[in-house]
Design an enzyme around this catalytic site. Structure first.
Site, PDB file in Angstrom:
ATOM      1  N   LYS A  44     -41.479  37.299 -24.080  1.00 44.99           N
ATOM      2  CA  LYS A  44     -42.913  37.049 -24.521  1.00 44.99           C
ATOM      3  C   LYS A  44     -44.000  36.844 -23.316  1.00 44.99           C
ATOM      4  CE  LYS A  44     -43.712  37.832 -27.830  1.00 44.99           C
ATOM      5  NZ  LYS A  44     -43.865  38.778 -29.093  1.00 44.99           N
TER       6      LYS A  44
HETATM    7  N1  PMP Z   1     -36.488  36.708 -29.338  1.00 47.24           N
HETATM    8  C1  PMP Z   1     -37.202  35.722 -29.152  1.00 47.24           C
HETATM    9  C2  PMP Z   1     -36.295  34.491 -28.739  1.00 47.24           C
HETATM   10  C3  PMP Z   1     -38.737  35.529 -29.316  1.00 47.24           C
HETATM   11  O1  PMP Z   1     -39.208  34.411 -29.042  1.00 47.24           O
HETATM   12  C4  PMP Z   1     -39.062  36.748 -29.857  1.00 47.24           C
HETATM   13  C5  PMP Z   1     -40.771  36.668 -30.092  1.00 47.24           C
HETATM   14  N2  PMP Z   1     -40.934  35.845 -31.150  1.00 47.24           N
HETATM   15  C6  PMP Z   1     -38.372  37.922 -30.149  1.00 47.24           C
HETATM   16  C7  PMP Z   1     -37.165  37.814 -29.730  1.00 47.24           C
HETATM   17  C8  PMP Z   1     -38.994  39.160 -30.537  1.00 47.24           C
HETATM   18  O2  PMP Z   1     -39.932  39.806 -29.858  1.00 47.24           O
HETATM   19  P1  PMP Z   1     -41.129  40.678 -30.501  1.00 47.24           P
HETATM   20  O3  PMP Z   1     -42.025  39.619 -30.886  1.00 47.24           O
HETATM   21  O4  PMP Z   1     -41.536  41.490 -29.340  1.00 47.24           O
HETATM   22  O5  PMP Z   1     -40.711  41.274 -31.576  1.00 47.24           O
END
Ligand code: PMP
Length: 333
Positions: A44
């Protein structure tokens, strides 16, 4: 000299790691994009930087302004650190159910952390709506204004991945990539990487990896948003189709249970030295399923989303795992 210019320049250009156990077990190359090695500890950081850069470029975020966001934690950590590096304060709204380690980290980063009860998106008390209202208020009262990062529906999120994560994967594999698997919180990573890979080769299979309790597997398979079961993973799983996800080029979806994902995380730590959070287990679990479906000789790329120490009190805590009836590895017991 080989040095990166501070925190901002250290985001991205992460290694691609061949996962030895999963590759040997399937006869495929299973490669993890090491997003946990970003300086804020997660994938992120990229979305945070892309959103802030877009807000500055459009003139919405002014010097000394405040960034407000609702987050499971990692986006908040990314925004807080980007904010520290570029001179913006952050107000972070998070459901109180998220891990203690992420809360501690946010406070350490200097974010103004507001914890709210975990309620569904349709409830006005949901963390996303609370963060929007705080941003609206601060936009009126803060001398330098405030913005709402709005990671779920702000397309700057997926554009960041389309511009950086996706092209990096293409270059690191020399274009030899048959499939990409990725779980969805906002959908920014899945959509942005998916778009970048499809632009370079339309035959790359883009597969949504869904934990139990998320509605997106059913949505992809039947067109209906429907969720069953639950998961201890944080930051992924979604009950609606976000703007970032809406027109993403997704070919298929696979479901991965915690019972499948956790042993993968434990093995990657114990056998390969990779300290990963739960969503990485869902992603690698999905890559293994896709590898088995495609057969030996294929290359599957996935995302290693965040650093495992962020979940020491849950994922790596035998008492917590027992309470949830989840497998406890011998060396942890
Ligand atoms: N894995 C973790 C540990 C996250 O914090 C997030 C984001 N909330 C994601 C995966 C998913 O990423 P995205 O928001 O790009 O879908």
């Amino acid at each position: 000299m080989d040095a990166r210019n501070g925190f901002i320049d250290t985001i991205g250009r992460t290694p691609l790691i061949r996962l030895i156990g999963p590759s040997e077990a399937t006869g495929c190359e299973i490669l993890g994009k090491a997003e946990f090695l970003n300086p804020g500890g997660s994938v992120k950081d990229r979305a945070a930087l892309a959103i802030v850069e877009d807000a500055v470029a459009s003139g919405r975020l002014k010097p000394g302004g405040v960034i407000v966001e609702g987050t499971a934690g990692n986006t908040g950590i990314g925004l807080a650190l980007v904010g520290n590096a570029l001179g913006f304060r952050t107000v972070i709204v998070m459901p109180e159910t998220q891990s203690q380690e992420k809360k501690d980290m946010l406070r350490l980063c200097g974010a103004d952390l507001r914890l709210v009860p975990a309620v569904p998106f349709k409830d006005p008390g949901n963390y996303v709506h609370v963060s929007r209202r705080i941003a609206e208020e601060l936009a009126q009262t803060e001398p330098n204004g405030a913005i709402w990062a709005n990671q779920f529906d702000n397309l700057a999120n997926r554009e960041g991945h389309r511009r950086t994560t996706g092209p990096e994967i293409w270059e690191q594999t020399g274009g030899k990539v048959d499939a990409f698997t990725c779980a969805t919180g906002t959908g920014g990573t899945l959509a942005g990487v998916g778009m970048a890979l499809k632009e370079r080769n339309p035959d790359v299979r883009i597969v949504l990896a869904d934990p139990m309790g998320s509605a997106l597997y059913a949505w992809k398979k039947t067109g209906e948003l429907k969720a069953e079961g639950n998961s201890i993973t944080e930051g992924i799983g979604q009950g609606r189709v976000t703007a970032n996800l809406a027109d993403a080029p997704v070919d298929d979806a696979v479901q991965v249970t915690d019972e499948e994902a956790l042993p993968i995380i434990f093995d990657l730590l114990k056998d390969e030295g990779l300290v990963l959070g739960g969503s990485s287990g869902i992603n690698v679990g999905a890559a293994i399923k896709v590898a088995k479906a495609l057969g030996p000789g294929h290359t599957i790329v996935t995302i290693l989303c965040d650093y495992g120490t962020r979940y020491q009190s849950k994922l790596f805590n035998p008492a917590f795992l027992r309470e949830k009836n989840l497998p406890v590895p011998d060396w942890l017991a």
